[in-house]
Design a protein around this motif. Sequence first.
Motif, short mmCIF file in Angstrom:
data_model
loop_
_atom_site.label_atom_id
_atom_site.label_comp_id
_atom_site.label_asym_id
_atom_site.label_seq_id
_atom_site.Cartn_x
_atom_site.Cartn_y
_atom_site.Cartn_z
N ARG A 197 25.44 57.33 -8.16
CA ARG A 197 24.10 56.77 -8.16
C ARG A 197 23.75 56.09 -9.44
N LEU A 200 25.27 52.72 -9.09
CA LEU A 200 24.43 51.90 -7.70
C LEU A 200 23.37 51.65 -8.50
N HIS A 201 22.67 52.05 -9.22
CA HIS A 201 21.24 51.79 -10.09
C HIS A 201 21.48 50.45 -10.49
N TRP A 202 22.63 50.32 -11.18
CA TRP A 202 22.94 49.00 -12.05
C TRP A 202 23.26 47.85 -11.21
N PHE A 203 23.92 48.26 -10.07
CA PHE A 203 24.35 47.07 -9.06
C PHE A 203 23.02 46.70 -8.45
N ALA A 204 21.86 47.31 -8.23
CA ALA A 204 20.73 46.93 -7.75
C ALA A 204 20.11 46.15 -8.41
N GLU A 228 20.84 55.56 -1.92
CA GLU A 228 21.00 54.69 -3.15
C GLU A 228 21.68 53.42 -2.79
N ALA A 232 20.61 49.61 -3.42
CA ALA A 232 21.45 48.73 -4.34
C ALA A 232 21.55 47.31 -3.60
#
Length: 265
Positions: A197, A200-204, A228, A232
Motif C-alpha cells: 500500500r 502504491l501510494h507513491w506510484f499514485a 489502492e 494508484a
Amino acid sequence: MARFVHLTSAGDAPRIRRAGIRAVSHGQGGLRGVYCFPVLPSYTLTHQWLRELARSGSRGGLVAVHLRLDDGEPVLVGRYTDRAREAQAAVTAAEAVRRVAALDDPRGWEVFLPRAVRPGEIHRVRRAPQVVGWRHWPDAHGTRPCTCLGCRVRGEYGGRRLRERHPHPLDGPPPPPRELLARLAGAGDPGDPVVLREVLHWFARRRRGPLPALARLTDHPDPTVREELVWAVAGWSTPGVAELLDRLADDPVGEVREAVEAVRE
C-alpha cells in the motif's frame, strides 16, 4: 411545516431564488438530493456546518437558505459518519426535526432531502456569518489537523504554515521508480499489504508507471491492496490502464468495484 437551513455559496443565491435548489449532492444508496439541517433554538447549532463547508471554497461566502417542508416529507436523518454505513434513518421531516432537537449533542448531524427543492418551498435567503461552527469534525479543536494530501484543502488559510510545522511522512517528492520496484520485489509473494500500500501510494503521485510490474496485484488476496491499486493507476497515461481497471471492475469485493466506478466518473 418543518423548517430547515441549507448552506450554499452566495454566488448561487440568485438562481436559488428563481429556480430552487438542484439535487446535486449524493446521499447514502446513491440518492441525489439536498443536505440541510433543522432550525433549532440555538443559532450556533443551526449553522454549525458553516466553517466546515467554507473550507472547500465558495463564491462570495456562504448564505443560509431557509426551507419549509411538509411535515410528512420523506427524508434521511443521521450523523455524517452514518452515510458510509448506510445507517441514516428514513423518517418524515417532522420526525427528523424532533430527533435532532432531542439530542444532547447534535453536532455533526444532518438531514438529506432526496429530491430538489422547489422555489415555493424557499422561505428566505440571507447572508450568514462566516465564523460559526466547527472545522474538520465536531471535536477537532485542540487536536492537530492531518496534513496528508487527502485531508488538506488547497489554498486553505494557514495551510502552508501548518504543513511546514507538521510535515506528513507520506508527503514530499516520491522515491525514484527503481527504489519503489525494489520495495515491491522485497515485499514477497503475494506481498506484505502494508508495504504494498505504501509503494502504491507513491506510484499514485506519478503520471506514468511500470504497469506490468503492478498487474499481478489485481489477484492479491488483500482487498485493500487491490483498492489502492485502483487509485494508484487511475491517473496514469500508461497504455493498459483501462484493461487493468476492467479486471478490477468485476472484483468480488464491493469497495474495489466502487473505487473503479469512482475513478471512471
